[in-house]
Motif scaffolding. Structure first.
Motif, PDB file in Angstrom:
ATOM      1  N   ARG A  92      23.787  56.436  21.686  1.00 36.76           N
ATOM      2  CA  ARG A  92      23.192  54.893  21.340  1.00 36.76           C
ATOM      3  C   ARG A  92      21.865  55.989  20.453  1.00 36.76           C
ATOM      4  NH1 ARG A  92      24.475  54.105  28.005  1.00 36.76           N
ATOM      5  NH2 ARG A  92      25.934  52.067  27.316  1.00 36.76           N
ATOM      6  N   GLN A  93      21.696  57.203  20.457  1.00 31.24           N
ATOM      7  CA  GLN A  93      20.579  57.806  19.925  1.00 31.24           C
ATOM      8  C   GLN A  93      20.516  57.488  18.887  1.00 31.24           C
ATOM      9  OE1 GLN A  93      20.973  61.360  21.785  1.00 31.24           O
ATOM     10  NE2 GLN A  93      20.287  60.954  23.589  1.00 31.24           N
ATOM     11  N   ARG A  94      22.234  57.622  18.333  1.00 34.74           N
ATOM     12  CA  ARG A  94      22.222  57.726  16.717  1.00 34.74           C
ATOM     13  C   ARG A  94      22.125  55.892  16.233  1.00 34.74           C
ATOM     14  NH1 ARG A  94      20.110  61.923  14.413  1.00 34.74           N
ATOM     15  NH2 ARG A  94      21.055  63.679  16.014  1.00 34.74           N
ATOM     16  N   GLY A  95      22.708  54.991  16.921  1.00 33.52           N
ATOM     17  CA  GLY A  95      23.795  53.603  16.250  1.00 33.52           C
ATOM     18  C   GLY A  95      24.134  53.710  15.185  1.00 33.52           C
ATOM     19  N   ASP A  96      23.444  52.644  14.358  1.00 34.58           N
ATOM     20  CA  ASP A  96      24.720  52.795  13.023  1.00 34.58           C
ATOM     21  C   ASP A  96      23.181  53.815  11.438  1.00 34.58           C
ATOM     22  OD1 ASP A  96      22.757  50.940  12.833  1.00 34.58           O
ATOM     23  OD2 ASP A  96      24.020  49.397  12.424  1.00 34.58           O
ATOM     24  N   ASP A  97      22.460  54.327  12.205  1.00 39.60           N
ATOM     25  CA  ASP A  97      21.061  54.688  11.466  1.00 39.60           C
ATOM     26  C   ASP A  97      22.355  55.714  10.571  1.00 39.60           C
ATOM     27  OD1 ASP A  97      19.594  56.605   9.905  1.00 39.60           O
ATOM     28  OD2 ASP A  97      19.508  57.681  12.414  1.00 39.60           O
ATOM     29  N   ASP A  98      22.241  54.573   9.026  1.00 43.17           N
ATOM     30  CA  ASP A  98      23.288  55.839   8.022  1.00 43.17           C
ATOM     31  C   ASP A  98      22.247  56.779   7.358  1.00 43.17           C
ATOM     32  OD1 ASP A  98      24.721  55.753   5.513  1.00 43.17           O
ATOM     33  OD2 ASP A  98      23.303  54.647   4.584  1.00 43.17           O
ATOM     34  N   PRO A  99      23.448  58.237   7.232  1.00 40.12           N
ATOM     35  CA  PRO A  99      23.019  59.464   6.782  1.00 40.12           C
ATOM     36  C   PRO A  99      23.628  59.235   5.254  1.00 40.12           C
ATOM     37  CG  PRO A  99      24.930  60.067   8.284  1.00 40.12           C
ATOM     38  CD  PRO A  99      24.459  58.200   8.202  1.00 40.12           C
ATOM     39  N   TRP A 100      23.779  58.815   4.762  1.00 41.21           N
ATOM     40  CA  TRP A 100      24.245  58.810   3.244  1.00 41.21           C
ATOM     41  C   TRP A 100      23.795  58.560   2.633  1.00 41.21           C
ATOM     42  CZ3 TRP A 100      29.007  61.420   2.576  1.00 41.21           C
ATOM     43  CH2 TRP A 100      29.972  61.810   4.245  1.00 41.21           C
ATOM     44  N   ASP A 101      22.442  59.150   2.677  1.00 42.15           N
ATOM     45  CA  ASP A 101      21.176  58.705   1.372  1.00 42.15           C
ATOM     46  C   ASP A 101      21.288  59.670   0.263  1.00 42.15           C
ATOM     47  OD1 ASP A 101      18.515  60.634   2.418  1.00 42.15           O
ATOM     48  OD2 ASP A 101      19.865  59.706   4.087  1.00 42.15           O
ATOM     49  N   SER A 102      20.577  59.410  -0.407  1.00 42.86           N
ATOM     50  CA  SER A 102      20.557  59.975  -1.748  1.00 42.86           C
ATOM     51  C   SER A 102      20.159  61.454  -1.478  1.00 42.86           C
ATOM     52  CB  SER A 102      20.538  59.896  -3.131  1.00 42.86           C
ATOM     53  OG  SER A 102      19.133  59.202  -2.727  1.00 42.86           O
ATOM     54  N   VAL A 103      18.632  61.171  -0.820  1.00 44.28           N
ATOM     55  CA  VAL A 103      17.428  62.518  -0.190  1.00 44.28           C
ATOM     56  C   VAL A 103      18.503  64.275   0.229  1.00 44.28           C
ATOM     57  CG1 VAL A 103      15.845  63.435   0.980  1.00 44.28           C
ATOM     58  CG2 VAL A 103      15.527  61.556  -0.840  1.00 44.28           C
ATOM     59  N   THR A 104      19.015  62.791   1.786  1.00 46.55           N
ATOM     60  CA  THR A 104      19.815  64.100   2.492  1.00 46.55           C
ATOM     61  C   THR A 104      20.904  64.989   1.468  1.00 46.55           C
ATOM     62  OG1 THR A 104      19.723  62.947   4.318  1.00 46.55           O
ATOM     63  CG2 THR A 104      21.476  63.432   4.181  1.00 46.55           C
ATOM     64  N   LEU A 105      21.989  63.980   0.711  1.00 51.17           N
ATOM     65  CA  LEU A 105      23.217  64.193  -0.478  1.00 51.17           C
ATOM     66  C   LEU A 105      22.616  65.373  -1.260  1.00 51.17           C
ATOM     67  CD1 LEU A 105      25.049  60.880  -1.088  1.00 51.17           C
ATOM     68  CD2 LEU A 105      25.692  63.233   0.726  1.00 51.17           C
ATOM     69  N   ALA A 106      21.599  65.380  -1.488  1.00 54.90           N
ATOM     70  CA  ALA A 106      21.004  66.393  -2.024  1.00 54.90           C
ATOM     71  C   ALA A 106      20.460  68.065  -1.740  1.00 54.90           C
ATOM     72  CB  ALA A 106      19.839  65.288  -2.487  1.00 54.90           C
ATOM     73  N   ALA A 107      20.438  67.314  -0.785  1.00 53.26           N
ATOM     74  CA  ALA A 107      19.824  69.049   0.007  1.00 53.26           C
ATOM     75  C   ALA A 107      20.893  69.382   0.182  1.00 53.26           C
ATOM     76  CB  ALA A 107      19.453  68.117   1.860  1.00 53.26           C
ATOM     77  N   LEU A 108      22.043  69.174   1.358  1.00 54.61           N
ATOM     78  CA  LEU A 108      23.502  69.699   0.940  1.00 54.61           C
ATOM     79  C   LEU A 108      23.606  69.735   0.177  1.00 54.61           C
ATOM     80  CD1 LEU A 108      25.236  70.059   3.340  1.00 54.61           C
ATOM     81  CD2 LEU A 108      26.812  67.629   3.053  1.00 54.61           C
ATOM     82  N   ASP A 109      23.917  69.103  -1.066  1.00 55.91           N
ATOM     83  CA  ASP A 109      24.143  69.693  -1.960  1.00 55.91           C
ATOM     84  C   ASP A 109      23.382  71.629  -2.339  1.00 55.91           C
ATOM     85  OD1 ASP A 109      25.888  69.582  -4.447  1.00 55.91           O
ATOM     86  OD2 ASP A 109      24.058  69.167  -5.528  1.00 55.91           O
ATOM     87  N   LYS A 110      22.485  70.896  -2.644  1.00 58.22           N
ATOM     88  CA  LYS A 110      20.937  72.271  -2.854  1.00 58.22           C
ATOM     89  C   LYS A 110      22.215  73.264  -1.636  1.00 58.22           C
ATOM     90  CE  LYS A 110      16.580  73.360  -2.701  1.00 58.22           C
ATOM     91  NZ  LYS A 110      16.769  74.984  -1.987  1.00 58.22           N
ATOM     92  N   GLU A 111      22.128  73.353  -0.478  1.00 57.57           N
ATOM     93  CA  GLU A 111      22.754  74.013   0.373  1.00 57.57           C
ATOM     94  C   GLU A 111      24.348  74.910  -0.564  1.00 57.57           C
ATOM     95  OE1 GLU A 111      21.944  73.817   4.816  1.00 57.57           O
ATOM     96  OE2 GLU A 111      23.787  75.999   4.565  1.00 57.57           O
ATOM     97  N   ARG A 112      25.058  73.976  -0.359  1.00 59.67           N
ATOM     98  CA  ARG A 112      26.391  74.471  -0.759  1.00 59.67           C
ATOM     99  C   ARG A 112      26.061  74.891  -2.211  1.00 59.67           C
ATOM    100  NH1 ARG A 112      30.056  75.602   1.652  1.00 59.67           N
ATOM    101  NH2 ARG A 112      31.568  74.581   0.104  1.00 59.67           N
ATOM    102  N   ARG A 113      25.209  74.231  -3.079  1.00 60.82           N
ATOM    103  CA  ARG A 113      25.298  75.274  -4.899  1.00 60.82           C
ATOM    104  C   ARG A 113      24.961  76.240  -3.928  1.00 60.82           C
ATOM    105  NH1 ARG A 113      28.433  71.176  -4.935  1.00 60.82           N
ATOM    106  NH2 ARG A 113      29.463  73.040  -4.123  1.00 60.82           N
ATOM    107  N   GLU A 114      24.398  76.750  -3.256  1.00 59.64           N
ATOM    108  CA  GLU A 114      23.747  77.911  -3.340  1.00 59.64           C
ATOM    109  C   GLU A 114      24.583  78.919  -2.686  1.00 59.64           C
ATOM    110  OE1 GLU A 114      18.996  77.281  -2.115  1.00 59.64           O
ATOM    111  OE2 GLU A 114      20.266  77.859  -0.352  1.00 59.64           O
ATOM    112  N   ARG A 115      26.379  78.832  -2.334  1.00 56.44           N
ATOM    113  CA  ARG A 115      26.637  79.166  -1.414  1.00 56.44           C
ATOM    114  C   ARG A 115      27.995  79.050  -2.118  1.00 56.44           C
ATOM    115  NH1 ARG A 115      27.534  81.333   3.031  1.00 56.44           N
ATOM    116  NH2 ARG A 115      29.586  80.981   3.069  1.00 56.44           N
ATOM    117  N   LEU A 116      27.974  78.348  -2.929  1.00 59.82           N
ATOM    118  CA  LEU A 116      28.960  78.122  -4.284  1.00 59.82           C
ATOM    119  C   LEU A 116      28.937  77.263  -5.349  1.00 59.82           C
ATOM    120  CD1 LEU A 116      32.295  78.466  -4.623  1.00 59.82           C
ATOM    121  CD2 LEU A 116      33.042  76.057  -3.333  1.00 59.82           C
ATOM    122  N   PRO A 117      28.360  78.165  -6.657  1.00 64.20           N
ATOM    123  CA  PRO A 117      27.934  77.239  -7.932  1.00 64.20           C
ATOM    124  C   PRO A 117      28.943  76.187  -8.109  1.00 64.20           C
ATOM    125  CG  PRO A 117      27.323  79.429  -7.582  1.00 64.20           C
ATOM    126  CD  PRO A 117      28.508  79.096  -6.422  1.00 64.20           C
TER     127      PRO A 117
END
Lengths: 311, 311
Positions: B258-283
């Motif tokens: 209920r708190q989240r509903g179908d609020d979509d997290p697959w936006d490019s900003v979120t993915l870019a932030a995730l990619d940044k953290e992943r690439r710091e750990r694994l180029p």
């Protein structure tokens, strides 16, 4: 490591924490008002240590056992402890009472960590003189077999208390994570809940049997997730990593959310149907044996993981 | 087992299926229009078999290899096969073309199973003369390390074709499940999507780092899920089983939805932030090595699982 740890409450979780800290060579004061509970706890802890030794996970039963002192006097129990793991009842009034008593007998910088799985620590620590040393350190049961610990500061918690707890958990061979802001269910149960919500809907709507749904995870998703997280999994599942993956699969996952919304599957009819299928596979009287099997499997998995390259 | 299996497409998935069937002693005809792809496939298959032998999962490389024939003529390839695993491109037009060609060269009762992860088989088989022998048999990559196979009939699929596929997969040491009605994403990807949706929202909203979220699963949820499903896990996590568990935790999980509903997290900003953290750990240049590590871990996990009591 000469840390001295206090544990409040000698129930299932308190006993398990005692094993975690004593296994790492720390002295543990296990406190409970109920002396019978303390005697029971000692026997249960010994049995768990015997099981761990049989699984090859510890070398000796007596050494960690000797590090655990049981105590029914709070002041004596908590003398000179640097960290207290509170494992009291899951209600705010009971916890408020416990924290008031604790504050009266320990130093102002002793960390007070709660094992609560569901209550934000701010709701039972804000009235204290020193709320800045309070936080949640939420284990998964049993913590000596499942190392994750969710460390959750309240808005008042000091960085010192957080760092102390993260360091202590790492020393105790646990896997601490930092939940940066209080949120209902923390991280683990929210992830579990999101998957269970969809799982129950698929079962309820006749797409899959409960047994086949369990197989989907144990023979599919769960294998990679036992040594990689979900983000690392998708990062390795598209040629150029997560962004590439998001472009390929994001739209599908968006649809999963949109098709379901917050349609609630935790109704009594669905649970009764699930229970019927589970009880056909595992009658109620078999639950305890199956729990013992689960713990043996967890021990074997832990022994296996020690033999492989972590990453 | 003298079954003869046809595989259409010698890409990653086609090669992996060839290993699955040949490992179980079945004769495999691996077809591709592209002769170079067939030569490459043969080398890749040999390397995978060498890896499996090194991990102690097969005894011999040459015996399964000898069971795999590569063939660029469809009619010759598919002579006398009882089951075809189609691993063509993921688009409806291409699949319609492949199925029309297949129907022209095989018996009317040869099972035609698609490896598609995303397309309901009815959308590319309904125009056939014999759509009743068509279905989806969706693997997880690579199927010789992750045994789950989602068997998904179309509304036209016969019980015979479903049963044939379920039996064949069990013989090939896979873990087939039956998806009773077509649904987008089938079961595995819907469950993965539900968890990922919440995971991305927790990451996006600053509750947790990507690394700590991965730890929550690999050191927490994923351990039990690697040998029990989510329903069995909760069944053993409350004294009286799933109904008891639902009464305790259902309200929390309902709130997660209920708190989240179908609020979509697959936006490019979120993915870019995730990619940044992943690439710091694994180029990026480390992705291939990490994929190889993942496969070694899966092999070690499979070897470990053979040594323990299944349930």
């Amino acid at each position: 490591m000469t840390a001295r740890i206090g544990i409040v409450g000698a129930g299932l979780i308190g006993r398990a924490w005692a094993i975690v800290f004593a296994r790492a060579g720390m002295t543990v004061a296990l406190y409970d008002v109920d002396v019978t509970a303390l005697d029971k706890a000692r026997e249960a802890i010994r049995q768990s240590l015997v099981d761990l030794k049989q699984a090859g996970l510890i070398e000796d039963v007596e050494a960690p056992l000797a590090l655990i002192q049981t105590e029914s006097d709070l002041r004596r129990a908590m003398a000179d402890v640097e960290y207290i793991q509170e494992c009291g009842p899951e209600n705010i009034a009971a916890k408020r009472g416990i924290y008031a008593e604790l504050e009266a007998v320990v130093d102002s910088d002793t960390v007070l960590a709660s094992s609560t799985s569901g209550i934000a620590a701010s709701r039972f620590t804000d009235q204290l003189s020193h709320p800045e040393r309070c936080l949640v350190a939420h284990p998964v049961n049993p913590p000596y077999l499942i190392p994750l610990v969710e460390v959750v500061p309240t808005p008042s918690t000091s960085e010192t208390a957080v760092n102390h707890t993260m360091r202590l958990m790492a020393l105790a061979q646990q896997a601490p994570i930092m939940v940066r802001k209080e949120i209902q269910g923390f991280i683990l149960n929210r992830l579990q809940g999101a998957l269970l919500n969809e799982a129950l809907r698929l079962f309820r709507d006749g797409y899959v049997s409960a047994e086949d749904l369990d197989k989907t995870v144990k023979h599919g998703l769960g294998l990679r997730w036992s040594f990689m997280g979900p983000f690392e999994t998708i990062d390795l599942n598209a040629p150029s990593g997560v962004v590439d993956y998001g472009q390929r699969y994001g739209p599908l996952y968006r649809d999963v959310d949109r098709q379901r919304g917050d349609d609630d599957p935790w109704d009594s009819v669905t649970l009764a149907a699930l229970d019927k299928e589970r009880r056909e596979r595992l009658p109620s009287q078999g639950l305890a044996d199956q729990q013992a099997w689960r713990d043996r499997r967890l021990m074997a998995l832990m022994a296996h993981q020690r033999t492989v390259t972590p990453s």
